[in-house]
Design a protein around this motif. Structure first.
Motif, PDB file in Angstrom:
ATOM      1  N   UNK A   5      -8.078  -1.251 -12.310  1.00 53.01           N
ATOM      2  CA  UNK A   5      -7.253  -0.060 -12.388  1.00 53.01           C
ATOM      3  C   UNK A   5      -6.918   0.857 -11.264  1.00 53.01           C
ATOM      4  N   UNK A   6      -6.237   2.002 -11.474  1.00 53.48           N
ATOM      5  CA  UNK A   6      -5.938   2.682 -10.420  1.00 53.48           C
ATOM      6  C   UNK A   6      -7.127   3.385  -9.916  1.00 53.48           C
ATOM      7  N   UNK A   7      -8.058   3.818 -10.763  1.00 52.65           N
ATOM      8  CA  UNK A   7      -9.355   4.682 -10.065  1.00 52.65           C
ATOM      9  C   UNK A   7     -10.271   3.987  -9.421  1.00 52.65           C
ATOM     10  N   UNK A   8     -10.276   2.433  -9.428  1.00 47.77           N
ATOM     11  CA  UNK A   8     -10.955   1.521  -8.674  1.00 47.77           C
ATOM     12  C   UNK A   8     -11.053   1.915  -7.371  1.00 47.77           C
ATOM     13  N   UNK A   9      -9.777   2.373  -6.750  1.00 50.37           N
ATOM     14  CA  UNK A   9      -9.834   2.737  -5.404  1.00 50.37           C
ATOM     15  C   UNK A   9     -10.859   3.662  -4.826  1.00 50.37           C
ATOM     16  N   UNK A  10     -11.142   4.881  -5.584  1.00 47.28           N
ATOM     17  CA  UNK A  10     -11.949   5.734  -5.257  1.00 47.28           C
ATOM     18  C   UNK A  10     -13.369   4.964  -5.574  1.00 47.28           C
ATOM     19  N   UNK A  11     -13.668   4.168  -6.623  1.00 55.61           N
ATOM     20  CA  UNK A  11     -14.799   3.524  -7.043  1.00 55.61           C
ATOM     21  C   UNK A  11     -15.258   2.815  -5.927  1.00 55.61           C
ATOM     22  N   UNK A  12     -14.326   2.101  -5.220  1.00 48.13           N
ATOM     23  CA  UNK A  12     -14.749   0.934  -4.095  1.00 48.13           C
ATOM     24  C   UNK A  12     -14.953   1.819  -2.883  1.00 48.13           C
ATOM     25  N   UNK A  13     -14.399   2.789  -2.559  1.00 53.04           N
ATOM     26  CA  UNK A  13     -14.627   3.794  -1.421  1.00 53.04           C
ATOM     27  C   UNK A  13     -16.030   4.535  -1.496  1.00 53.04           C
ATOM     28  N   UNK A  14     -16.484   4.924  -2.916  1.00 53.99           N
ATOM     29  CA  UNK A  14     -17.823   5.499  -3.041  1.00 53.99           C
ATOM     30  C   UNK A  14     -18.880   4.212  -2.990  1.00 53.99           C
ATOM     31  N   UNK A  74       0.689  -1.124  -0.143  1.00 59.90           N
ATOM     32  CA  UNK A  74       0.002   0.143  -0.145  1.00 59.90           C
ATOM     33  C   UNK A  74       1.001   1.338  -0.092  1.00 59.90           C
ATOM     34  N   UNK A  75       2.061   1.278   0.305  1.00 57.21           N
ATOM     35  CA  UNK A  75       3.110   2.464   0.298  1.00 57.21           C
ATOM     36  C   UNK A  75       2.964   3.113  -1.099  1.00 57.21           C
ATOM     37  N   UNK A  76       2.879   2.214  -2.163  1.00 56.47           N
ATOM     38  CA  UNK A  76       3.073   2.947  -3.540  1.00 56.47           C
ATOM     39  C   UNK A  76       1.859   3.281  -4.037  1.00 56.47           C
ATOM     40  N   UNK A  77       0.726   3.023  -3.272  1.00 59.19           N
ATOM     41  CA  UNK A  77      -0.689   3.406  -3.995  1.00 59.19           C
ATOM     42  C   UNK A  77      -0.758   4.819  -3.901  1.00 59.19           C
ATOM     43  N   UNK A  78      -1.790   5.558  -4.961  1.00 53.91           N
ATOM     44  CA  UNK A  78      -2.052   6.729  -5.168  1.00 53.91           C
ATOM     45  C   UNK A  78      -3.367   7.211  -4.427  1.00 53.91           C
ATOM     46  N   UNK A  79      -3.993   6.413  -4.045  1.00 53.87           N
ATOM     47  CA  UNK A  79      -5.576   6.388  -3.278  1.00 53.87           C
ATOM     48  C   UNK A  79      -5.312   7.078  -2.050  1.00 53.87           C
ATOM     49  N   UNK A  80      -5.533   8.385  -1.808  1.00 56.47           N
ATOM     50  CA  UNK A  80      -5.416   8.944  -0.563  1.00 56.47           C
ATOM     51  C   UNK A  80      -6.978   9.699  -0.296  1.00 56.47           C
ATOM     52  N   UNK A  81      -7.221   9.982   1.096  1.00 56.55           N
ATOM     53  CA  UNK A  81      -8.160  10.695   1.491  1.00 56.55           C
ATOM     54  C   UNK A  81      -7.789  11.758   2.484  1.00 56.55           C
ATOM     55  N   UNK A  82      -8.597  12.788   2.456  1.00 53.62           N
ATOM     56  CA  UNK A  82      -8.299  13.720   3.671  1.00 53.62           C
ATOM     57  C   UNK A  82      -8.643  13.207   4.808  1.00 53.62           C
ATOM     58  N   UNK A  83      -7.653  13.585   5.882  1.00 54.11           N
ATOM     59  CA  UNK A  83      -7.922  12.951   7.297  1.00 54.11           C
ATOM     60  C   UNK A  83      -9.033  13.494   8.035  1.00 54.11           C
ATOM     61  N   UNK A 127      -5.314  -5.050   4.043  1.00 56.09           N
ATOM     62  CA  UNK A 127      -5.497  -3.671   4.158  1.00 56.09           C
ATOM     63  C   UNK A 127      -5.856  -3.140   2.714  1.00 56.09           C
ATOM     64  N   UNK A 128      -6.868  -2.287   2.618  1.00 57.70           N
ATOM     65  CA  UNK A 128      -7.321  -1.847   1.092  1.00 57.70           C
ATOM     66  C   UNK A 128      -6.483  -0.773   0.837  1.00 57.70           C
ATOM     67  N   UNK A 129      -6.331  -0.170  -0.450  1.00 50.71           N
ATOM     68  CA  UNK A 129      -5.303   0.784  -0.761  1.00 50.71           C
ATOM     69  C   UNK A 129      -5.653   2.019  -0.305  1.00 50.71           C
ATOM     70  N   UNK A 130      -6.802   2.283   0.282  1.00 53.41           N
ATOM     71  CA  UNK A 130      -6.814   3.728   0.850  1.00 53.41           C
ATOM     72  C   UNK A 130      -6.476   3.676   2.353  1.00 53.41           C
TER      73      UNK A 130
END
Length: 364
Positions: free
Chosen positions: A276-285, A15-24, A177-180
């Motif tokens: 794909x990379x944008x699936x992280x945001x899709x899963x969170x939504x 997960x350290x290399x993932x680009x999926x981030x959320x505002x704390x 642990x998921x990408x986010x």
């Protein structure tokens, strides 16, 4: 020692290399709001259900109230446990390598996510089946669907959901642990092993099957209620079926809208093996959409009742100034009337007695 730490550390390294981030701050705020609203609404629903169950303990409505109580209690504990873990993760700055070296917290989080995700769906389908039997086969429902049988069904549903949640642990497959870095679930990144794909497809297929059963049973129930209404319209002139039909439509719409994105996303990941990379945001939504279903459950199943609909009707009639429906349709509960009308329509003896009553009265 190294083997016990490898699952958590391996997941963190990926997960350290993932680009999926959320505002704390925003994520903590929404987690607290979701958890608080869910706990309050489900607590209110539990209080209403317990009071109603004491009134209808010996009647056919008791089985529905018992199943609904199990549903809202499950939603309450889901918000309480999952919400508390999520807030702790955000408050700890998502530093899993510090507090999850043995992967215990992630495993508990994953088990709770699966259990509190599937159990409400299973209970919703059981409630739909119970309502369908109660409306279409009232005699069978009154003799076979006792409180003891309903409690047994609740226990079996919960045990089945627990077994599904524990399958990866029993097979020594750690939750990931998921990408986010905010929650744990089955492996959703670089899914190559057949067993990882199996868990994703099993979860999504069971959830979609529960939704399909709910949709089918609610549709059959709605059609049966409409047919009974049309047959009895000249005799009674009451539209006491509207409460049930509105509840059925709301249940189908909310469950399908909230849960379908998450279940379909998990199924697509299991089928395509990777995403794909944008699936992280899709899963969170999709996950947040599913969380909204647990918040809306008490309002759909419990609070959308006769009294609320009656007040809405008064407000609508006052705004529109049109007399659409007479208020005497709310004299009795829609479920009670539906069962009574269905029983009368299925019993030839009862219909004969009803036809003979005017003759006896005239003879007197």
């Amino acid at each position: 020692m190294n083997g016990s730490k490898s699952p958590g550390l391996a997941g963190f390294g990926i997960l350290k290399n993932t680009t999926c981030h959320t505002e704390k701050k925003i994520s903590v705020f929404f987690s607290i709001i979701f958890m608080t609203v869910g706990i309050l609404s489900n607590s209110l629903a539990i209080a209403i259900l317990m009071k109603a169950y004491q009134r209808f303990r010996q009647k056919s409505k008791a089985s529905f109230l018992l199943l609904a109580s199990g549903l809202v209690i499950t939603d309450l504990f889901g918000h309480l446990i999952n919400g508390a873990i999520a807030v702790f993760v955000y408050a700890s700055d998502k530093d899993w390598i510090r507090f999850n070296q043995s992967n215990i917290l992630c495993s508990v989080f994953g088990i709770c996510m699966v259990f509190f995700g599937l159990c409400p769906l299973f209970l919703g389908s059981v409630m739909a089946v119970e309502r369908c039997i109660g409306v279409t086969k009232p005699i069978f429902h009154s003799t076979k669907m006792t409180s003891k049988h309903v409690k047994m069904m609740l226990t079996m549903v919960c045990l089945f959901a627990v077994i599904i949640a524990l399958l990866p642990i029993l097979r020594f497959r750690a939750y990931q642990i998921q990408a986010s870095r905010t929650w744990c679930f089955y492996k959703t990144e670089h899914v190559e092993d057949w067993e990882d794909r199996f868990y994703l497809l099993l979860f999504s297929c069971l959830g979609l099957l529960a939704l399909a059963i709910s949709f089918l049973c609610n549709a059959v129930t709605g059609i049966a209620l409409l047919r009974v209404k049309l047959k009895s319209q000249q005799r009674q002139g009451r539209s006491h079926h509207f409460e049930m039909i509105i509840q059925l439509l709301a249940i189908m719409c909310v469950s399908c809208i909230c849960w379908s994105p998450f279940l379909v996303t998990m199924a697509r990941i299991g089928i395509n093996k990777s995403h794909s990379k944008e699936t992280c945001e899709t899963i969170l939504f999709a996950l947040r959409m599913a969380t909204w279903n647990q918040i809306l459950d008490p309002w759909v199943y419990i609070l959308l009742r006769k009294a609320v609909l009656k007040n809405l009707y008064k407000i609508t009639r006052g705004c529109c100034g049109v007399h659409i429906i007479n208020l005497h349709m709310w004299e009795l509960s829609s479920i009670k009337n539906s069962l009574k009308v269905a029983a009368i329509s299925e019993s030839p003896v009862s219909s004969k007695q009803v036809n003979l009553q005017p003759l006896s009265s005239t003879g007197q």
